[in-house]
Structure formats: structure tokens, C-alpha cells
Scaffold this active site. Structure first.
Site, PDB file in Angstrom:
ATOM      1  N   GLU A 192       0.757  -1.166   0.032  1.00 11.53           N
ATOM      2  CA  GLU A 192       0.007   0.049  -0.009  1.00 11.53           C
ATOM      3  C   GLU A 192       0.831   1.235   0.033  1.00 11.53           C
ATOM      4  O   GLU A 192       0.670   2.041   0.765  1.00 11.53           O
ATOM      5  CB  GLU A 192      -1.010  -0.148   1.283  1.00 11.53           C
ATOM      6  CG  GLU A 192      -2.123  -1.272   1.188  1.00 11.53           C
ATOM      7  CD  GLU A 192      -3.157  -1.157   2.321  1.00 11.53           C
ATOM      8  OE1 GLU A 192      -2.833  -0.617   3.313  1.00 11.53           O
ATOM      9  OE2 GLU A 192      -4.216  -1.715   1.755  1.00 11.53           O
ATOM     10  N   ASP A 229      -8.423  -9.210   4.116  1.00  9.88           N
ATOM     11  CA  ASP A 229      -8.077  -7.693   5.037  1.00  9.88           C
ATOM     12  C   ASP A 229      -9.264  -7.734   6.280  1.00  9.88           C
ATOM     13  O   ASP A 229      -9.889  -6.990   6.011  1.00  9.88           O
ATOM     14  CB  ASP A 229      -8.151  -6.510   4.169  1.00  9.88           C
ATOM     15  CG  ASP A 229      -7.585  -5.308   4.839  1.00  9.88           C
ATOM     16  OD1 ASP A 229      -7.246  -5.694   6.124  1.00  9.88           O
ATOM     17  OD2 ASP A 229      -7.835  -4.213   4.473  1.00  9.88           O
ATOM     18  N   GLU A 238     -12.539  -2.359  12.175  1.00  9.54           N
ATOM     19  CA  GLU A 238     -12.509  -1.597  11.075  1.00  9.54           C
ATOM     20  C   GLU A 238     -13.738  -2.107  10.234  1.00  9.54           C
ATOM     21  O   GLU A 238     -14.424  -1.209   9.787  1.00  9.54           O
ATOM     22  CB  GLU A 238     -11.165  -1.909  10.391  1.00  9.54           C
ATOM     23  CG  GLU A 238     -11.096  -0.992   8.948  1.00  9.54           C
ATOM     24  CD  GLU A 238      -9.922  -1.300   8.166  1.00  9.54           C
ATOM     25  OE1 GLU A 238      -9.087  -1.847   8.822  1.00  9.54           O
ATOM     26  OE2 GLU A 238      -9.832  -0.767   6.962  1.00  9.54           O
TER      27      GLU A 238
HETATM   28  C1  GCU Z   1      -6.235  -2.249   6.050  1.00 13.39           C
HETATM   29  C2  GCU Z   1      -6.444  -0.973   6.574  1.00 13.39           C
HETATM   30  C3  GCU Z   1      -5.413  -0.039   6.233  1.00 13.39           C
HETATM   31  C4  GCU Z   1      -4.084  -0.541   7.072  1.00 13.39           C
HETATM   32  C5  GCU Z   1      -3.749  -2.028   6.188  1.00 13.39           C
HETATM   33  C6  GCU Z   1      -2.744  -2.706   6.788  1.00 13.39           C
HETATM   34  O1  GCU Z   1      -6.151  -2.094   4.467  1.00 13.39           O
HETATM   35  O2  GCU Z   1      -7.695  -0.280   5.655  1.00 13.39           O
HETATM   36  O3  GCU Z   1      -5.645   1.348   6.999  1.00 13.39           O
HETATM   37  O4  GCU Z   1      -3.194   0.284   6.843  1.00 13.39           O
HETATM   38  O5  GCU Z   1      -5.007  -2.713   6.305  1.00 13.39           O
HETATM   39  O6  GCU Z   1      -2.945  -3.449   7.610  1.00 13.39           O
HETATM   40  O7  GCU Z   1      -1.580  -2.301   6.606  1.00 13.39           O
END
Ligand code: GCU
Length: 620
Positions: free
Chosen positions: A242, A317, A345
Site C-alpha cells: 500500500e 483484510d 474496522e
Molecule cells: C487495511 C487498512 C489500512 C491498513 C492496512 C494494513 O487495508 O484499511 O488502514 O493500513 O490494512 O494492515 O496495513
């Protein structure tokens, strides 16, 4: 027993008495501590902070064992108990500006809004003279006691999307201060680090893990940390995931990156918890749920002994329900930890009552606890008066700690313990709560996760949340500029004939990553359990499930059942009214009513959308 030993455990004991008395109302730690407990050190017991309780006598080899035993006595335990995992760690996704990623209970208890982030941004030259916000010692002691009472023994203080600034000396000083407060409670501190730190901090031109200057930089940084915090635990790393930097940026593997950090930490006994939550990098385009295995399986056996691969319980996730993550089957020569998400979440955040122990127990029914060396939980703790936003969300913090100590405990036992300690009073050195009420409330807690799955995404549906904040339904979610993996339509693929993703051997073949018997079980639509049906299969709307109902009928049944459950939770809570103090009762009541409305909204939005799709009134 030496005099020093007696004194120090008495110190912990009296410290604990102090914080118990000081603010009882917020957590499960709330009654006056009984005074007639005898504590004994026995150096012949196993050296793992376990304890033995007989009557009102707690015996342990270590001071921590005595402390853990004392809380165990209060919740009614007798006999001997030892921690299953050595690593029982909270992961705080707290940013240095005080906000919390996926936090629903106010700002960070560690990093305040008055802290230096603002000053660093605005006056980068004075970053060594900055003032960090004052640490609230009392609050952190209370946090530490709550953690210790359920056996948590480590905490990562900052977000996995880590600011490089955590490694600058003002922050390391603050970490030292925090470590000093948590230490008497047996809690070690760890930090999330940004893999690109040496470059991002402007100290080197690269963060390539094979570059000697980079390796030297990390060694020096680690030395600096251990000089300040001799019992520092180690690093947690999110790399090439990400948008975070990582070894892949330099053509290196995750093993190259993790091993470099491991080498720096090894002389001090520190560990690296390297996350497997990666997608969209090396294996971009592949079914997202397969990418962790594609990335890491070939690296199995290449990691240093002090590297632990940390993986989420499911392959996607933290959805309300996922099959277990097959990476736990695939890595045979690599130490592994499970990462569970305590903060809700994707489960109604701090607005829905959803007790997560049944979900974690489900995970342990597929992944043998012995395959793991530790367990991490993404914390749901913030500055809110009740710590977790929803009084019942505290139960998830509690359950995480209890399962990390003993993953074979039942969700029911943990729910009852928590209810007794949270709403009960103390009799004869133990917490007791009005029995009938306690049973009803426990049943509400135990049903709440399945209810949430039902009113949000039953039968293996997943990721049909509103974009980004993940609160509420958006089954029609699609925007051309999102990465495709963030679009709900990518995950359900509904059209007028069918719905779901074919992940069997005729589709993405994600089933091939599972060990038998699950590989075959999931691969075949006839044997795939209903709860994973649309996760692994593309199914015609008219397909008949084991119940004899068509898929469409079954889907409606589940959504309605979820809503009925949310209705019933209100009835149960009404019955509990005489036994709960007014303030907490009302706060929970308000949230249950919100949950009821939200459950209806989920059902109505999803059924309307899928109904229109299958009757061909709208196109996906
Ligand atoms: C999910 C979450 C993110 C977080 C990511 C992770 O995608 O929405 O906010 O950073 O997990 O676990 O790194």
C-alpha cells in the site's frame, strides 16, 4: 527468597492497588482489591511467568507470574496456568500527530496532538529541540495494568504506516519514557519502522538493504535505541505494501530486507515482525488473496531466526468472515505470528456490538495454535473515557489478551469472565454478576459476530463496504480511478445470472494454496461450506444450497436473520437494565439502536442492489 525479590513484588502489588482504587469505572478493573491474597515465589516452577493458584495463595517463579496469578484469582481461577505464547503483543496504529489509523475511540494515548509533528513540519531545522506532549503517566499505568491483567506483554507504539521520524532522537526519548512506565507491568515496547527511513530522514541517498552504508545506519540506530531502552523488543515492518517503501524498490526480496534489520537487532535479542500483508507489488494483477503466498512461499527458509512473519488471520483484510489465510500452511521453515484486528474496522467500528472471540476461535480451529510463535492484535484503544468507544468493545481487548495467553479458552468462558469483571461485584475474592443476566448477555455477545456477518455480507460475500472509511454498504462501489482491488464490484462480480468469484481450479485457483482436506473441500462447490460459498465460487442465483433454498432465497434469509438478531440484542439489553449502572446502560442502549438501524440499512441496500442486478434492472 531474597529480600530484594520480596520488596519488588510487593511494590508491583501495591502499585496495582493504587491504580485500581483511582479510577474504577472505565475498564474491567474496577473493584477494590481484596487484601487477603498470599503471594509466594517458587523457583522450581517453569520459567515462563505462569502461576499456580490454590485457595487464596498465588505461587509463581517470577514476579510477573505473581501479578498474572493475582488477576487470575480474581476472575475465579484455581490450579496452574502457563502462557501458550511468549509474544502477546498489541499493535497500535497510532500516528505521531495523535490520530489513529482505524481508531474509533479518540486520539492516541501515546502521541498527543500537541506533539512535535506540527513543529517538525513547520520548522524542520529545529527538530532536535522540539517539545513532545507531556506523557500522562497515570493513564499509561492504567493501560499497562489492564494489559497485564490479561497477560499482554508487548506493545508496538506506532502505526505500521510508519513515520520515519519515530527514529529521531526526540521520539526515541519519548519511547524511553513510555517504556519506563510500562516496564513494571511486564510490557515491552516495540516500534513500527519505515523501511525507507535512512533515505527519508535525509541521512543517506538510498535504503537498499544490500548497501553497506544502509546496513551500518540501521546498526547504529539500533545501538542508539538499546542504549536508551535495554529491553526494547524490536521492529514491526510493513514493506512494499500500500505504497510503503521496501526492499523491492531496490530489486531485493522481503528476506533481504527483513534479514538486514534482524542482523542489526540480533546482538540485543531483538526481533523483526515482518508483515505478509502485501498486494499490488510484485504480483500485481493476480487474485489479491493469493499474493501473500506468491510472494513469500519461495522465501521460506531464507529468514533469520529472529524474523517472524506476521500475517492477518484471513488472506484479504480483516473481513467479518474470511477463510483462514493459507500462508499459515505454506511457510514450513519460518516463524509465524497471527495478526488479529481488535479494532472493528470492518465490523461496525465502535458503533456495533460485535464480540470477536468467536471469530478468532474459528481461526484457531483451522490454524493449529502450535504453528505460531506469537500473536498480535491491532488495538482498539484511544483517549475516550471508556477507552474503546463502545463499552462492549473492551471485551475484544480483553478476549485478545486471554486468547493470547491460552488460545484454547472458549469464547463463552471469556465473555462470562469479562461480564463478571465489568458489571459484577466482588464476593469472596471473586467477581460475580447476576447469573441470569450474565447468561443472556453472554449469549448476545456470542451471537453478535454471526449476526454482523449476516446483516453485512453472508455466504462468503466480502469487501462490499463504503470506500475508504469502511462503515456502511456500497455494493455498487466502482470508481475507475481506484485500484481495482478496492472496488466492491471486483469482489462480488454480480450479474443477472450469478455472483461470487471462482477461486477454484477453474478460476483463480486460490484453493490450491490450502492444505488438504481444505483444498478439496473448498474447491468443490458441492462440498464448500455455505459460509465460504461466494468467496470460492461463482454461483448462479438459482443454485440450490444444502438447505434446499436457492442462493437468492438463502441470501435474503441471512440478511433478515442478521437484522432480527440486532432487534433481539435490544430486548436482551432491556432486561439487563436493573443490573447495570444508568450511564453505561444508556450509552450501550443508544449504540444498540444505532446498530439496529445500520443493520437494516445494510440489508435493504444490499438486497435492493442484488435484486435489481439479477432481475436485470441495473447493470453492474
Ligand atoms: C487495511 C487498512 C489500512 C491498513 C492496512 C494494513 O487495508 O484499511 O488502514 O493500513 O490494512 O494492515 O496495513
Amino acid at each position: 527468597m531474597s529480600k530484594r525479590k520480596v520488596l519488588s513484588y510487593l511494590f508491583i502489588f501495591s502499585l496495582s492497588l493504587m491504580t485500581w482504587a483511582e479510577d474504577g469505572s472505565k475498564l474491567w478493573l474496577r473493584s477494590p482489591m481484596p487484601t487477603n491474597i498470599t503471594l509466594r515465589i517458587d523457583s522450581t516452577m517453569p520459567n515462563d511467568d505462569g502461576y499456580r493458584i490454590s485457595g487464596r495463595t498465588v505461587t509463581a517463579r517470577t514476579q510477573m507470574g505473581l501479578l498474572y496469578g493475582k488477576y487470575a484469582l480474581l476472575r475465579g481461577e484455581q490450579g496452574e496456568s502457563h502462557p501458550f505464547y511468549k509474544l502477546r503483543i498489541l499493535n497500535h496504529w497510532d500516528n505521531l500527530d495523535g490520530t489513529i489509523e482505524r481508531g474509533y475511540a479518540g486520539n492516541s494515548i501515546f502521541w498527543g496532538i500537541l506533539n512535535s509533528e506540527f513543529l517538525i513540519h513547520n520548522n524542520s531545522h529545529s527538530k532536535n529541540n522540539i517539545q513532545l506532549s507531556t506523557t500522562n503517566h497515570q493513564l499509561l499505568q492504567h493501560y499497562a495494568e489492564a494489559c497485564a491483567s490479561i497477560g499482554i506483554n508487548g506493545t508496538v507504539l506506532n502505526n505500521v504506516n510508519a513515520s520515519p521520524k519515530i527514529l529521531t532522537s526526540p521520539y526515541i526519548n519519548k519511547v524511553k519514557e513510555i517504556a519506563g512506565i510500562l516496564r513494571p507491568w511486564g510490557i515491552r515496547v516495540y516500534l513500527s519502522v519505515n523501511f525507507g527511513s535512512p533515505k527519508a530522514l535525509g541521512e543517506l541517498k538510498t535504503a537498499d538493504p544490500m548497501n553497506p552504508q544502509v546496513r551500518k545506519w540501521w546498526k547504529k540506530k539500533v545501538r542508539e535505541i538499546y542504549k536508551m531502552i535495554p529491553d526494547f523488543g524490536g521492529f514491526l515492518v510493513k514493506a512494499n505494501s500500500e505504497g510503503q517503501p521496501g526492499p523491492f524498490d531496490y530489486g531485493r526480496s522481503h528476506a533481504d530486507g527483513a534479514n538486514m534489520l534482524a542482523d542489526a537487532l540480533e546482538p540485543y535479542g531483538g526481533i523483526v515482525m515482518w508483515r505478509s500483508f502485501v498486494y499490488g507489488a510484485k504480483h500485481q494483477g493476480e487474485d489479491r488473496v493469493k499474493q501473500a503466498v506468491s510472494e513469500f512461499a519461495e522465501l521460506d527458509g531464507q529468514f533469520r531466526d529472529n524474523v517472524i512473519l506476521q500475517s492477518k488471520n484471513g488472506p484479504l483484510d480483516f473481513q467479518p468472515r474470511e477463510p483462514y489465510a493459507p500462508i499459515f500452511d505454506q511457510m514450513k521453515h519460518t516463524a509465524q505470528m497471527a495478526e488479529l484486528q481488535i479494532t472493528q474496522e470492518y465490523l461496525g467500528q465502535s458503533k456495533h456490538l460485535v464480540y470477536l472471540a468467536p471469530m478468532w476461535q474459528e481461526f484457531f480451529s483451522f490454524v493449529e495454535p502450535t504453528r505460531l510463535v506469537g500473536i498480535a492484535g491491532v488495538a482498539n484503544i484511544g483517549l475516550d473515557t471508556n477507552w474503546c468507544g463502545h463499552h462492549f468493545s473492551q471485551a475484544n481487548w480483553y478476549a485478545f489478551g486471554r486468547l493470547a495467553w491460552n488460545p484454547t479458552l472458549t469464547s463463552e468462558q471469556i465473555a462470562k469472565e469479562w461480564l463478571n469483571q465489568t458489571f459484577g461485584s466482588i464476593h469472596n475474592s471473586q467477581f460475580i454478576f447476576h447469573n441470569d443476566t450474565s447468561l443472556k448477555l453472554a449469549s448476545m455477545m456470542l451471537r453478535s459476530r454471526e449476526a454482523c456477518v449476516d446483516y453485512m455480507m453472508p455466504l462468503g460475500l466480502h469487501h462490499i463496504f463504503k470506500f475508504d472509511h469502511h462503515m456502511g454498504p456500497e455494493p455498487d462501489g466502482f470508481k475507475a480511478d481506484y485500484p481495482i482491488e478496492w472496488c466492491p464490484v471486483y469482489y462480488h462480480r454480480a450479474n443477472k445470472d450469478s455472483i461470487g468469484i471462482d477461486r477454484s481450479n477453474t478460476g483463480t485457483n486460490a484453493t490450491s494454496q490450502y492444505r488438504e482436506p481444505y483444498r478439496s473441500l473448498y474447491d468443490n462447490i458441492e462440498t464448500c461450506p455455505d459460509e465460504y460459498l461466494l468467496w470460492f465460487h461463482r454461483v448462479p442465483w438459482t443454485y440450490r444450497l444444502k438447505s434446499g433454498l436457492t442462493l437468492w432465497e438463502e441470501l435474503q434469509k441471512h440478511y433478515n436473520h442478521g437484522v432480527n438478531e440486532a432487534d433481539d440484542f435490544i430486548n436482551i439489553w432491556q432486561q439487563a437494565k436493573p443490573y447495570i449502572d444508568e450511564q453505561r446502560w444508556q450509552e450501550v442502549e443508544d449504540l444498540l439502536r444505532f446498530q439496529q438501524q445500520d443493520a437494516r440499512n445494510w440489508r435493504d441496500v444490499c438486497l435492493k442492489y442484488f435484486g435489481q442486478i439479477q432481475s436485470n434492472r441495473i447493470k453492474p
